[in-house]
Write a protein that holds these residues in place. Structure first.
Motif, PDB file in Angstrom:
ATOM      1  N   ALA A  59     -55.854 119.845 -20.197  1.00  0.00           N
ATOM      2  CA  ALA A  59     -56.682 118.635 -20.070  1.00  0.00           C
ATOM      3  C   ALA A  59     -57.219 118.225 -21.435  1.00  0.00           C
ATOM      4  O   ALA A  59     -58.397 117.963 -21.605  1.00  0.00           O
ATOM      5  N   GLY A  62     -59.491 114.948 -22.288  1.00  0.00           N
ATOM      6  CA  GLY A  62     -59.853 114.444 -20.975  1.00  0.00           C
ATOM      7  C   GLY A  62     -58.695 113.939 -20.133  1.00  0.00           C
ATOM      8  O   GLY A  62     -58.887 113.406 -19.058  1.00  0.00           O
ATOM      9  N   LYS A  63     -57.468 114.109 -20.608  1.00  0.00           N
ATOM     10  CA  LYS A  63     -56.293 113.645 -19.860  1.00  0.00           C
ATOM     11  C   LYS A  63     -55.516 114.859 -19.359  1.00  0.00           C
ATOM     12  O   LYS A  63     -55.009 115.652 -20.147  1.00  0.00           O
TER      13      LYS A  63
END
Length: 120
Positions: A59, A62-63
């Motif tokens: 992650a 934040g992806k």
């Protein structure tokens, strides 16, 4: 002092065995684990499924990114573990040398410690 005995085996090695051979090796590992348990040394042990059934999740920024196995770049996989409680690192290493998996895989010995702990 808890230590992990991580069983690193070559990817695809399991497929080279017959079912009977695989069951025999698995039974040896179970008996060894039961011996450790009877001596009060074993905290936990599990065999892990092959990497073709695994998923990797990251992650970054934040992806979320999800990658299904098998993983082409992997030459080894963690096939299982024994979590033991012994007095010293040397005792954990001695157990790793006795582990049946050491005959066909690598047994990595690692003490448990917080991620911020820096070895001197």
């Amino acid at each position: 002092m808890p230590h992990m005995l991580l069983i690193h085996e070559p990817v695809g090695q399991r497929a080279t065995r017959t079912e009977l051979e695989g069951r025999h090796l698995y039974e040896r590992m179970l008996r060894w684990g039961e011996d450790l348990r009877s001596r009060g040394l074993l905290l936990a042990a599990e065999s892990l499924a092959s990497t073709d059934q695994a998923v990797r999740v990251t992650a970054a920024a934040g992806k979320a990114r999800i990658v299904d196995g098998p993983f082409a770049e992997a030459k080894e996989m963690v096939g299982g573990f024994f979590l033991v409680n012994v007095g010293t690192r040397e005792e954990a290493v001695a157990l790793a040398q006795q582990c049946p998996a050491a005959e066909w895989a690598t047994v990595e010995v690692r003490g448990l410690a917080p991620c911020f702990d820096r070895e001197k």
